[in-house]
Design an enzyme around this catalytic site. Structure first.
Site, short mmCIF file in Angstrom:
data_model
loop_
_atom_site.label_atom_id
_atom_site.label_comp_id
_atom_site.label_asym_id
_atom_site.label_seq_id
_atom_site.Cartn_x
_atom_site.Cartn_y
_atom_site.Cartn_z
CB SER A 1 64.69 45.13 3.31
OG SER A 1 64.13 44.59 2.15
CE LYS B 1 61.87 49.85 3.19
NZ LYS B 1 62.29 48.48 3.56
CB SER C 1 62.72 46.72 0.04
OG SER C 1 62.58 46.68 1.43
#
Ligand code: GLN
Length: 486
Positions: free
Chosen positions: A178, A79, A154
């Site tokens: 997330s 990420k 996210s």
């Protein structure tokens, strides 16, 4: 079966038997990225040069049979909110365009030490604010199961990349859901560890009392491998805990006889999609057949969780984001006439709509006169939410809930309505406020063939209990083995 389709365990076996080389896996993974990422758009940056260098190091280790771990030679996606020295790290924020961190996050140091290979940086909501990856300031990521839909967020890029076989495993981060929510929407196994289990050093901060990094994988067993390698106390993060790390995979069980699984009444409410409810029922039946004991429990303050979160998380975020002022990082407005003007204009241009909304919410609840009424009160209710869980875990070993009330929604469907968007984390937020470990595992599909996930929770540092229960489920079912057709 192509190499990119395999699990960490399968690839590790082939690597140590010298049937394949790390470079072969990487070639296969990048072929897959070239073939499908123009549709999914999970990657913000593909780090080919770095990856092939890391693969060569891994090969050297395998040849010499030195320092070989389960992750040696395994391609992992990251990420884009974890700092990697010299490699662009953007948090999917225009504000950080061009930023190359001068240091590396502890988790990435640990993975490097284990011999892993970094495939690239994955898309996310800007600064991790969101549940759909639509808030990325670059482009939205698409759900591999239906390209018109969101992958969740996210950590949407991290979930989509694993789901579409564009990396063997990935790292995500979870503040209010997330990792778990996108794992559920993309049918992967995603783990948010106990707050303090994994170092946050080098993770670009969202809400520091909630943020945790965790693995997203194809199986529970792969997840156990990943967590072992990233967990542990770190002198650079005083909130990381010096608590013994079990050898999760070695100790993993498939037997849940006598395990007490709690179903919180407050999580099986109206408004949950019918097929999600049915999938939960079916999962409960699987556990009953395996000999687990199902117990009804109550978590009485559940209703307040989203409200509390949207006070606490933006408050911390607004303070964490004060550092992005055009001076030290990324974007700077050059037309400004003086310093204050430069701050204002840089922040005006660099932050997206949702980021500005969070900063406004956060500074409002922290401002004098409102602090007591909002922030302090929220902290008190947060303590009550935690107490509910403490009480529940006196009666049960594991809690089982849906991960998200619905399956994936269409891109654009909720982006104009922040409140509806905020509710997609209704089941993941309360356990996060309590700091609990939680995993989402695949447990079915709806009528449109969209994935459904269930959330398993345990008491703080009870990660092994979750691995055991989740592994038993994956032994008995094959939901996690299904892959989207892209
Ligand atoms: N969707 C939640 C939010 O927007 C959670 C995000 C996260 O965990 N990073 O705050």
């Amino acid at each position: 079966m192509e190499l990119y389709q395999q699990t960490i365990e399968e690839l590790h076996k082939a690597l140590t038997e010298k049937k394949i080389k790390p470079k072969d896996i990487l070639d296969s993974v990048y072929q897959r990225v070239d073939a499908v990422d123009h549709k999914v758009k999970a990657y913000l940056l593909v780090t080919k040069e770095l990856a092939y260098t890391m693969a060569a190091t891994a090969e050297d280790r395998l040849m010499k049979n030195e320092n070989v771990t389960e992750l040696t030679g395994i391609p992992i996606g990251l990420k884009d909110n974890m700092c990697l020295e010299g490699v662009p790290t953007t948090c999917a924020a225009k504000m950080l365009a061009g930023y190359r961190p001068p240091y590396t996050a502890t988790v990435l140091k640990k993975l490097t030490a284990a011999g892993a290979v970094f495939t690239g940086k994955l898309n996310m909501d800007e600064y991790a604010f969101g549940s759909s990856t639509e808030n990325s300031s670059f482009f939205p990521t698409h759900n591999p199961w239906d390209l018109e839909r969101v992958p969740g967020g996210s950590s949407g890029g991290s979930a989509a990349a694993v789901s579409a076989d564009m990396c063997i495993a990935s790292l995500g981060s979870d503040t209010g859901g997330s990792i778990k929510q996108p794992a559920s929407l993309c049918s992967v196994t995603g783990f948010k560890p106990t707050y303090g289990r994994v170092s946050r050093y080098g993770l670009i901060a969202f809400a520091s009392s909630l943020d945790q990094i965790g693995p997203m994988t194809k199986t529970v067993r792969d997840n156990a491998i990943m967590l072992k390698h990233i967990a542990g106390a770190d002198e650079n993060d005083s909130t990381s805990a010096a608590i013994n790390i079990p050898n999760y995979l070695k100790d993993i069980k498939t037997d849940v006889k006598g395990l007490r699984i709690g179903l919180p009444e407050e999580y099986f409410i109206d408004g949950i999609q019918k097929e999600v409810k049915e999938a939960m029922q079916a999962a409960i039946e699987v556990y009953k057949k395996l000999g687990a004991q199902i117990v009804k429990v109550n978590l009485l303050h559940t209703d307040y969780a989203v409200d509390v979160y949207y006070v606490v998380a933006p408050a911390e975020a607004s303070s964490n984001l004060a550092r992005f002022d055009g001076v030290q990082y990324g974007l700077r407005d050059t037309a400004a006439q003086n310093m204050i003007d430069m701050y204002k204009r840089s922040r005006q241009q660099g932050f997206g709509k949702e980021t500005k909304r969070r900063i406004m919410l956060g500074t409002y609840v922290l401002s004098s006169g409102y602090y007591e009424a909002y922030y302090k009160k929220a902290q008190k209710v947060r303590a009550l939410i935690k107490q509910d869980f403490d009480e529940a875990f006196k009666k049960v070993d594991i809690l089982l809930t849906p991960t998200s009330p619905t399956t994936s929604f269409k891109i654009g469907e909720k982006s104009g309505d922040p409140l509806t968007m905020y509710l997609s984390d209704i089941f993941t937020i309360a356990p996060n406020l309590a700091g609990l470990p939680g995993m989402s595992i695949p447990c079915g599909f709806d009528e449109k063939n969209l994935p459904i996930g269930m959330q398993l929770l345990a008491k703080p540092f009870g990660e092994q209990d979750i691995f055991n229960a989740a592994n038993a489920f994956q032994y008995a079912t094959d939901w996690h083995t299904r892959r989207p057709k892209i």
